[in-house]
Motif scaffolding. Structure first.
Motif, mmCIF file in Angstrom:
data_model
loop_
_atom_site.group_PDB
_atom_site.id
_atom_site.type_symbol
_atom_site.label_atom_id
_atom_site.label_comp_id
_atom_site.label_asym_id
_atom_site.label_seq_id
_atom_site.Cartn_x
_atom_site.Cartn_y
_atom_site.Cartn_z
ATOM 1 N N ARG A 23 39.260 53.465 39.535
ATOM 2 C CA ARG A 23 40.320 53.140 38.577
ATOM 3 C C ARG A 23 41.284 52.157 39.255
ATOM 4 O O ARG A 23 41.841 52.462 40.314
ATOM 5 N N CYS A 24 41.487 51.015 38.598
ATOM 6 C CA CYS A 24 42.362 49.985 39.183
ATOM 7 C C CYS A 24 43.604 49.826 38.305
ATOM 8 O O CYS A 24 43.575 50.098 37.103
ATOM 9 N N ALA A 55 38.049 36.790 33.087
ATOM 10 C CA ALA A 55 36.758 36.833 33.791
ATOM 11 C C ALA A 55 36.531 35.544 34.581
ATOM 12 O O ALA A 55 35.985 35.566 35.685
ATOM 13 N N ALA A 56 36.983 34.425 34.013
ATOM 14 C CA ALA A 56 36.787 33.133 34.691
ATOM 15 C C ALA A 56 37.481 33.110 36.044
ATOM 16 O O ALA A 56 37.012 32.473 36.987
ATOM 17 N N LYS A 57 38.606 33.852 36.142
ATOM 18 C CA LYS A 57 39.305 33.889 37.449
ATOM 19 C C LYS A 57 38.507 34.719 38.462
ATOM 20 O O LYS A 57 38.560 34.484 39.662
ATOM 21 N N LEU A 58 37.801 35.722 37.935
ATOM 22 C CA LEU A 58 37.102 36.647 38.841
ATOM 23 C C LEU A 58 35.742 36.103 39.313
ATOM 24 O O LEU A 58 35.285 36.445 40.416
ATOM 25 N N VAL A 59 35.109 35.267 38.470
ATOM 26 C CA VAL A 59 33.742 34.848 38.794
ATOM 27 C C VAL A 59 33.620 34.204 40.185
ATOM 28 O O VAL A 59 32.724 34.556 40.959
ATOM 29 N N PRO A 60 34.537 33.285 40.562
ATOM 30 C CA PRO A 60 34.380 32.697 41.906
ATOM 31 C C PRO A 60 34.553 33.732 43.031
ATOM 32 O O PRO A 60 33.909 33.626 44.072
ATOM 33 N N VAL A 61 35.417 34.735 42.789
ATOM 34 C CA VAL A 61 35.603 35.796 43.801
ATOM 35 C C VAL A 61 34.300 36.578 43.929
ATOM 36 O O VAL A 61 33.820 36.870 45.038
ATOM 37 N N GLU A 97 43.873 43.844 40.938
ATOM 38 C CA GLU A 97 43.420 44.889 41.870
ATOM 39 C C GLU A 97 41.885 44.973 41.868
ATOM 40 O O GLU A 97 41.266 45.226 42.907
ATOM 41 N N ILE A 98 41.274 44.747 40.706
ATOM 42 C CA ILE A 98 39.797 44.695 40.674
ATOM 43 C C ILE A 98 39.316 43.553 41.574
ATOM 44 O O ILE A 98 38.379 43.713 42.363
ATOM 45 N N ALA A 99 39.999 42.403 41.468
ATOM 46 C CA ALA A 99 39.609 41.248 42.301
ATOM 47 C C ALA A 99 39.742 41.601 43.787
ATOM 48 O O ALA A 99 38.893 41.225 44.609
ATOM 49 N N LEU A 100 40.799 42.349 44.116
ATOM 50 C CA LEU A 100 41.010 42.734 45.514
ATOM 51 C C LEU A 100 39.870 43.635 46.008
ATOM 52 O O LEU A 100 39.341 43.445 47.110
#
Ligand code: DO4
Length: 526
Positions: A401-402, A433-439, A407-410
């Motif tokens: 749970r984030c 989601a677009a912010k997370l994809v490169p991570v 925090e998910i990205a972290l």
């Protein structure tokens, strides 16, 4: 025929040391007993492989492709005996094994097509520029050549598609490399049937017998001797992190270190984005439990980690997933050893003070039964104890749970390398989601949306790999046509007379393959 032999080149040989297989569904010992290969057998198989190398690597593309198709046909010709034996040795159901046989045969045929097409050679010609000033350019021609004899380690969880004639063997043979397989001790009868099918294809194709050998055995020394043998030039492995790392160490300590392509460990994070969770949480919960419990969870792509933002929609998902898991049937695991590790891993999570058990599946009467397990914790607690992110091989998963999407990205940025990451994402989630994809892309070999990671498509664009510890070399894949690249090496020929060049680099392009000439694609030869 299964008679427990080692298959060394064209011969079948019994060894003094024996071992047996166990039916994991009943605990009964299966007959016959099997030869356990020793160091002498390794040396003999590797000598034959080295002797066969030059001839096999020089086979023309059509003959090599036909050989791969011959293996596929011989596997089909074994018929139901193969499925029955694999069921008895693995506890896997008929439908799964029939599907896996189709995948194995399809893989061999796919690589036959790759060989015929010739793109894997990456033939490139930069013609001489004798008048170039201030210095002339020499004639340069590059092609990918087979790396040498390859050692393949059969995996426990796919007794056909990742075993004796699985993707590693198919891609190594397609590259032009002889193969020595170390058979997995949990399915030696299945392994022998398939090995005999390959051995027959070698003979039928008139190839040197050393193109293929099969060494069953249950000792770590056998695998170690194979990787240490100076004739072996690369290793393909799918299995545990401990096993893969042991082989990597042996390979690195050789006088001549060699690459080990080990696929080892992954918990395959699934991110439930807020809009998707709100719109279809109940359906996602059901699908998640289906993927988690498929094949008793014994997939390296099993969804072992779920990440989502805390709130009522997540509570509803947890309740629905918990209830679906509670109704899920137990399933036989591949071996008593794998079952024992699963139980140990689940018990450790269940007893962890920062972890709550959401649900367990139904327990069963039989032996070696996996009872599904779903746990939850918070991002802070997950990040505070690395043990919570270790793979428990089998149907076990952890929800984290984030507080929010950052925090998910972290959490993702701190994960070890993974084979896959899954996004459950609706159009309204796409900006986040677009912010997370490169991570995510930095941590995994495959990102998929609105599906589930289990069930890998065998296709040219597939990547079944990822940064360590998903694999020992994140630049590669063990599934899909790119798998062949692991067993190739580029060689440049400078100013060699035509008679000294490999066929793929002759001016007349007799093989009709696609090449690059002076920096440009040649006009399509076919
Ligand atoms: O277990 C490793 C391979 C997983 C796979 O091929 C699949 O999920 O289909």
């Amino acid at each position: 025929m299964i008679d427990g032999a080692l298959l060394i080149g064209g011969e079948a040989r019994q060894a003094a040391n024996r071992f047996t297989a166990v039916n994991p569904a009943s605990g009964e010992t299966l007959t016959p007993d099997f030869s356990s290969a020793n160091a002498d057998a390794v040396a003999e198989a590797c000598t034959l492989a080295e002797d066969a190398f030059a001839t096999y690597a020089a086979t023309d593309l059509e003959s090599r492709a036909a050989f791969l198709e011959g293996i596929a046909q011989n596997i089909l010709d074994i018929g139901d005996e193969l499925i029955e034996r694999a069921m008895a040795e693995s506890g896997l159901p008929r439908a799964r094994l029939e599907g896996e046989r189709g995948r194995t045969v399809g893989q061999l045929k796919l690589f036959a097509g790759v060989v015929r097409q010739g793109d894997f050679l990456d033939a490139t010609i930069d013609p001489a520029l004798p008048d170039r000033a201030p210095l002339p350019r020499p004639d340069l021609r590059r092609v990918n050549l087979a790396i040498g004899p390859v050692a393949v380690f059969g995996a426990s969880n796919f007794p056909l598609a990742f075993s004796v004639a699985g993707g590693d063997t198919a891609s190594a043979l397609a590259a032009g490399c002889p193969v020595v397989v170390k058979g997995h001790p949990s399915h030696p009868g299945t392994g022998e049937l398939v090995a005999r099918a390959i051995q027959k294809a070698v003979a039928d194709a008139g190839l040197p017998a050393g193109v293929f050998s099969y060494l069953p055995g249950e000792t770590n020394e056998l695998g170690g001797a194979l990787v240490a043998d100076p004739r072996i030039q690369a290793v393909g492995f799918t299995g545990s992190r401990g096993g893969g790392l042991a082989l990597v160490r042996i390979a690195a300590k050789r006088d001549e270190p060699i690459p080990v392509y080990a696929e080892m460990s992954s918990i395959n994070p699934v991110v439930l984005f807020p809009a998707a969770l709100a719109a279809r949480g109940a359906a996602l919960a059901k699908e998640f439990v289906g993927s988690l419990t498929m094949g008793a969870g014994q997939f390296c792509t099993n969804p072992g980690l779920v990440l989502a933002v805390d709130g009522p929609d997540l509570d509803a998902f947890v309740e629905a997933a918990g209830s679906a898991l509670t109704d899920s049937a137990p399933a036989t695991m591949l071996s008593p050893g794998i079952h024992a590790s699963f139980e140990q891993g689940v018990a450790a999570l269940a007893g962890h003070e920062a972890v709550r058990t959401v649900a367990r599946g139904k327990s069963g009467e039989g032996v070696n039964q996996a009872v599904g397990a779903f746990f939850e914790t918070t991002a802070d607690q997950f990040l505070a104890d690395v043990k919570l992110s270790h793979e428990v091989f089998g149907s076990s998963s952890m929800l984290v749970r984030c507080r929010d999407l950052p925090e998910i990205a972290l959490v993702i940025a701190k994960l070890e390398g993974q084979l896959t990451a899954t996004l459950q994402v609706d159009p309204a989630d796409e900006a986040e989601a677009a912010k997370l994809v490169p991570v995510i892309a930095r941590r995994v070999g495959r990102i998929l949306a609105n599906g589930w990671p289990t069930g890998v498509e065998v296709a040219p664009a597939m990547v079944h790999g990822g940064p360590f510890p998903a694999t020992s070399d994140g630049r590669t894949t063990s599934v899909g046509t790119l798998a062949i690249a692991r067993f190739l090496r580029p060689v440049c020929f400078q100013n060699l007379a035509p008679a000294l060049l490999p066929e793929a680099l002759h001016d007349d392009n007799g093989w009709g393959i696609a090449r690059r000439l002076d920096g440009k694609r040649e006009a399509s030869p076919r």
